[in-house]
Design a protein around this motif. Structure first.
Motif, PDB file in Angstrom:
ATOM      1  N   MET A   6       0.784  -1.152   0.020  1.00 55.49           N
ATOM      2  CA  MET A   6      -0.083  -0.138  -0.170  1.00 55.49           C
ATOM      3  C   MET A   6       0.852   1.320  -0.011  1.00 55.49           C
ATOM      4  O   MET A   6       1.732   1.250   0.777  1.00 55.49           O
ATOM      5  CB  MET A   6      -0.962   0.016   1.273  1.00 55.49           C
ATOM      6  N   SER A   7       0.549   2.308  -0.923  1.00 55.42           N
ATOM      7  CA  SER A   7       1.299   3.701  -0.984  1.00 55.42           C
ATOM      8  C   SER A   7       0.343   4.532  -0.912  1.00 55.42           C
ATOM      9  O   SER A   7      -0.850   4.464  -1.244  1.00 55.42           O
ATOM     10  CB  SER A   7       2.164   3.446  -2.165  1.00 55.42           C
ATOM     11  N   TYR A   8       0.995   5.794  -1.106  1.00 54.57           N
ATOM     12  CA  TYR A   8       0.267   7.233  -1.481  1.00 54.57           C
ATOM     13  C   TYR A   8      -0.658   7.082  -2.723  1.00 54.57           C
ATOM     14  O   TYR A   8      -1.651   7.350  -2.831  1.00 54.57           O
ATOM     15  CB  TYR A   8       1.100   8.271  -1.421  1.00 54.57           C
ATOM     16  N   HIS A   9       0.142   6.399  -3.957  1.00 50.06           N
ATOM     17  CA  HIS A   9      -0.587   6.109  -5.010  1.00 50.06           C
ATOM     18  C   HIS A   9      -1.402   5.229  -5.305  1.00 50.06           C
ATOM     19  O   HIS A   9      -2.124   5.107  -6.259  1.00 50.06           O
ATOM     20  CB  HIS A   9       0.488   6.267  -5.942  1.00 50.06           C
ATOM     21  N   THR A  10      -1.767   4.241  -4.404  1.00 50.02           N
ATOM     22  CA  THR A  10      -2.640   3.040  -4.490  1.00 50.02           C
ATOM     23  C   THR A  10      -4.169   3.595  -4.269  1.00 50.02           C
ATOM     24  O   THR A  10      -4.576   4.755  -3.581  1.00 50.02           O
ATOM     25  CB  THR A  10      -2.415   2.093  -3.210  1.00 50.02           C
ATOM     26  N   ILE A  11      -4.947   3.134  -5.299  1.00 54.89           N
ATOM     27  CA  ILE A  11      -6.261   3.415  -5.410  1.00 54.89           C
ATOM     28  C   ILE A  11      -6.961   1.994  -5.683  1.00 54.89           C
ATOM     29  O   ILE A  11      -6.240   1.236  -6.008  1.00 54.89           O
ATOM     30  CB  ILE A  11      -6.807   4.478  -6.374  1.00 54.89           C
ATOM     31  N   ALA A  12      -8.217   1.826  -5.288  1.00 53.76           N
ATOM     32  CA  ALA A  12      -8.933   0.711  -5.673  1.00 53.76           C
ATOM     33  C   ALA A  12     -10.231   0.981  -6.621  1.00 53.76           C
ATOM     34  O   ALA A  12     -10.717   1.912  -6.421  1.00 53.76           O
ATOM     35  CB  ALA A  12      -9.465  -0.001  -4.537  1.00 53.76           C
ATOM     36  N   SER A  13     -10.549  -0.122  -7.340  1.00 52.89           N
ATOM     37  CA  SER A  13     -11.656   0.180  -8.267  1.00 52.89           C
ATOM     38  C   SER A  13     -12.135  -1.400  -8.637  1.00 52.89           C
ATOM     39  O   SER A  13     -11.380  -2.247  -8.807  1.00 52.89           O
ATOM     40  CB  SER A  13     -11.500   0.797  -9.437  1.00 52.89           C
ATOM     41  N   PRO A  14     -13.615  -1.431  -8.373  1.00 55.87           N
ATOM     42  CA  PRO A  14     -14.096  -2.933  -8.929  1.00 55.87           C
ATOM     43  C   PRO A  14     -14.359  -3.044 -10.604  1.00 55.87           C
ATOM     44  O   PRO A  14     -14.450  -4.196 -10.832  1.00 55.87           O
ATOM     45  CB  PRO A  14     -15.587  -2.988  -8.340  1.00 55.87           C
ATOM     46  N   TYR A  15     -14.176  -1.969 -11.187  1.00 59.01           N
ATOM     47  CA  TYR A  15     -14.395  -2.047 -12.789  1.00 59.01           C
ATOM     48  C   TYR A  15     -13.053  -1.940 -13.745  1.00 59.01           C
ATOM     49  O   TYR A  15     -13.289  -2.294 -14.781  1.00 59.01           O
ATOM     50  CB  TYR A  15     -15.451  -1.007 -13.106  1.00 59.01           C
ATOM     51  N   TRP A  16     -11.986  -1.235 -12.995  1.00 51.52           N
ATOM     52  CA  TRP A  16     -10.957  -0.906 -13.948  1.00 51.52           C
ATOM     53  C   TRP A  16      -9.752  -1.934 -13.641  1.00 51.52           C
ATOM     54  O   TRP A  16      -9.649  -2.716 -12.700  1.00 51.52           O
ATOM     55  CB  TRP A  16     -10.382   0.443 -13.631  1.00 51.52           C
ATOM     56  N   PRO A  17      -9.205  -2.284 -14.675  1.00 55.92           N
ATOM     57  CA  PRO A  17      -8.016  -3.489 -14.549  1.00 55.92           C
ATOM     58  C   PRO A  17      -6.812  -2.843 -13.612  1.00 55.92           C
ATOM     59  O   PRO A  17      -6.585  -1.795 -13.804  1.00 55.92           O
ATOM     60  CB  PRO A  17      -7.553  -3.600 -15.859  1.00 55.92           C
ATOM     61  N   LEU A  18      -6.195  -3.791 -13.083  1.00 56.77           N
ATOM     62  CA  LEU A  18      -5.090  -3.551 -12.103  1.00 56.77           C
ATOM     63  C   LEU A  18      -4.035  -3.056 -13.205  1.00 56.77           C
ATOM     64  O   LEU A  18      -3.848  -3.317 -14.264  1.00 56.77           O
ATOM     65  CB  LEU A  18      -4.611  -4.516 -11.556  1.00 56.77           C
ATOM     66  N   GLY A  19      -3.396  -1.785 -12.680  1.00 57.01           N
ATOM     67  CA  GLY A  19      -2.326  -0.940 -13.429  1.00 57.01           C
ATOM     68  C   GLY A  19      -3.069  -0.005 -14.146  1.00 57.01           C
ATOM     69  O   GLY A  19      -2.312   0.988 -14.680  1.00 57.01           O
ATOM     70  N   THR A  20      -4.324   0.327 -13.862  1.00 52.19           N
ATOM     71  CA  THR A  20      -4.927   1.495 -14.658  1.00 52.19           C
ATOM     72  C   THR A  20      -4.359   2.901 -14.062  1.00 52.19           C
ATOM     73  O   THR A  20      -4.651   3.003 -12.617  1.00 52.19           O
ATOM     74  CB  THR A  20      -6.361   1.494 -14.439  1.00 52.19           C
ATOM     75  N   LYS A  21      -3.985   3.791 -14.627  1.00 49.91           N
ATOM     76  CA  LYS A  21      -3.766   5.243 -13.862  1.00 49.91           C
ATOM     77  C   LYS A  21      -4.916   6.166 -14.100  1.00 49.91           C
ATOM     78  O   LYS A  21      -5.248   6.320 -15.398  1.00 49.91           O
ATOM     79  CB  LYS A  21      -2.609   5.787 -14.830  1.00 49.91           C
ATOM     80  N   VAL A  22      -5.354   6.749 -13.145  1.00 46.41           N
ATOM     81  CA  VAL A  22      -6.129   7.558 -13.131  1.00 46.41           C
ATOM     82  C   VAL A  22      -6.005   9.030 -12.343  1.00 46.41           C
ATOM     83  O   VAL A  22      -5.235   8.869 -11.184  1.00 46.41           O
ATOM     84  CB  VAL A  22      -7.565   6.956 -12.243  1.00 46.41           C
ATOM     85  N   LYS A  23      -6.317  10.171 -12.885  1.00 45.30           N
ATOM     86  CA  LYS A  23      -6.336  11.299 -12.253  1.00 45.30           C
ATOM     87  C   LYS A  23      -7.398  11.873 -11.505  1.00 45.30           C
ATOM     88  O   LYS A  23      -8.369  11.550 -12.022  1.00 45.30           O
ATOM     89  CB  LYS A  23      -5.905  12.434 -13.607  1.00 45.30           C
ATOM     90  N   ILE A  24      -7.122  12.061 -10.214  1.00 44.32           N
ATOM     91  CA  ILE A  24      -8.212  12.555  -9.357  1.00 44.32           C
ATOM     92  C   ILE A  24      -8.183  14.142  -8.996  1.00 44.32           C
ATOM     93  O   ILE A  24      -6.956  14.485  -8.497  1.00 44.32           O
ATOM     94  CB  ILE A  24      -7.971  11.633  -8.000  1.00 44.32           C
ATOM     95  N   THR A  25      -9.205  14.470  -8.988  1.00 45.79           N
ATOM     96  CA  THR A  25      -9.228  16.076  -8.850  1.00 45.79           C
ATOM     97  C   THR A  25     -10.466  16.312  -7.769  1.00 45.79           C
ATOM     98  O   THR A  25     -11.527  15.972  -7.740  1.00 45.79           O
ATOM     99  CB  THR A  25      -9.303  16.891 -10.207  1.00 45.79           C
ATOM    100  N   VAL A  26      -9.890  17.140  -6.752  1.00 43.92           N
ATOM    101  CA  VAL A  26     -10.847  17.643  -5.737  1.00 43.92           C
ATOM    102  C   VAL A  26     -10.442  19.463  -5.810  1.00 43.92           C
ATOM    103  O   VAL A  26      -9.407  19.652  -5.284  1.00 43.92           O
ATOM    104  CB  VAL A  26     -10.757  16.867  -4.386  1.00 43.92           C
ATOM    105  N   GLY A  27     -11.376  20.017  -6.123  1.00 44.48           N
ATOM    106  CA  GLY A  27     -11.257  21.537  -5.932  1.00 44.48           C
ATOM    107  C   GLY A  27      -9.920  21.978  -7.114  1.00 44.48           C
ATOM    108  O   GLY A  27     -10.133  21.550  -8.013  1.00 44.48           O
ATOM    109  N   LYS A  28      -8.982  22.441  -6.495  1.00 45.74           N
ATOM    110  CA  LYS A  28      -7.765  22.599  -7.244  1.00 45.74           C
ATOM    111  C   LYS A  28      -6.706  21.811  -7.051  1.00 45.74           C
ATOM    112  O   LYS A  28      -5.535  22.152  -7.635  1.00 45.74           O
ATOM    113  CB  LYS A  28      -7.358  24.349  -6.929  1.00 45.74           C
ATOM    114  N   LYS A  29      -6.833  20.829  -6.480  1.00 46.25           N
ATOM    115  CA  LYS A  29      -5.634  19.755  -6.192  1.00 46.25           C
ATOM    116  C   LYS A  29      -6.109  18.626  -6.901  1.00 46.25           C
ATOM    117  O   LYS A  29      -7.343  18.027  -7.027  1.00 46.25           O
ATOM    118  CB  LYS A  29      -5.377  19.415  -4.706  1.00 46.25           C
ATOM    119  N   SER A  30      -4.874  18.045  -7.466  1.00 45.92           N
ATOM    120  CA  SER A  30      -5.090  16.763  -8.209  1.00 45.92           C
ATOM    121  C   SER A  30      -4.113  15.818  -7.723  1.00 45.92           C
ATOM    122  O   SER A  30      -2.849  16.364  -7.224  1.00 45.92           O
ATOM    123  CB  SER A  30      -4.923  17.221  -9.828  1.00 45.92           C
ATOM    124  N   ALA A  31      -4.110  14.637  -7.956  1.00 43.75           N
ATOM    125  CA  ALA A  31      -3.467  13.465  -7.860  1.00 43.75           C
ATOM    126  C   ALA A  31      -3.425  12.405  -8.733  1.00 43.75           C
ATOM    127  O   ALA A  31      -4.550  12.093  -9.321  1.00 43.75           O
ATOM    128  CB  ALA A  31      -3.221  13.016  -6.501  1.00 43.75           C
TER     129      ALA A  31
END
Length: 201
Positions: free
Chosen positions: A104-129
């Motif tokens: 587990m790390s800062y970059h770890t996300i989980a999803s039931p529908y995307w294959p492992l290894g998928t890269k996703v940009k997450i944005t909340v307000g003006k911040k993104s990761a």
């Protein structure tokens, strides 16, 4: 008609080889013979030809021809399908182990529908990761209890960075940047179409 002795013909032919193409008058053994350029009816008369090539490579042409090469544009690649993006509820988690086997790390996300290894940009307000799908979840009941559906679990460290709170659930903006080539947990369920379709923003 003039009769030319064999000796004269031999001398004439050796002297005129270099001058045949120029059309000058050559004298040999007292006989004057005028040579002229070929006319339009000559088999080597100058002609125009057009060569069409796919990538601009021109072929060789025969003697006495002019070549004009017409370049055709390369075939354009087909437009890639848009990757999924839209608004989802984001929740947070932290597990000792992940489905990918990676820690587990800062970059770890989980999803039931995307294959492992998928890269996703997450944005909340003006911040993104940018996160990487390394685990499966949330469970179907957890996805369905939120509106919009909670199709993304963020690591608590990423949630802390984006919202200031490690344990949180709130609407987030997501954009898939690259699909992974690992296994997928589920191929149907609440929010499946949103996770896998191209969503208008």
């Amino acid at each position: 008609m003039f009769k030319i002795a064999k000796q004269s013909l031999d001398r004439f032919s050796t002297k005129t080889i270099a001058s045949v193409a120029t059309g000058v008058v050559v004298a040999g053994a007292g006989v004057s013979i005028a040579l002229t350029h070929p006319t339009a009816s000559s088999p080597i008369a100058r002609t125009n030809s057009v060569q069409v090539t796919q990538d601009g490579d021109s072929g060789l042409t025969g003697p006495g021809t002019e070549s004009h090469t017409v370049k055709l544009p390369r075939q354009l690649p087909s437009k890639k399908a848009a990757l999924p993006g839209g608004v989802s509820t984001g929740t947070s988690f932290w597990d000792a182990q992940t489905a990918s086997g990676k820690p587990m790390s800062y970059h770890t996300i989980a999803s039931p529908y995307w294959p492992l290894g998928t890269k996703v940009k997450i944005t909340v307000g003006k911040k993104s990761a940018i996160g990487v799908v390394e685990d499966f979840g949330p469970a179907e009941w957890a996805v369905a209890q939120h509106n919009p559906p909670a199709i993304i679990d963020l690591s608590e460290e990423m949630m802390q960075y984006l919202t200031g709170t490690r344990s949180n659930s709130l609407p987030i903006k997501f954009q898939v940047l690259q699909l992974g080539d690992g296994p997928v947990y589920r191929h149907s369920g609440t929010g499946y179409d949103m996770a896998t379709g191209a969503i208008e923003k």
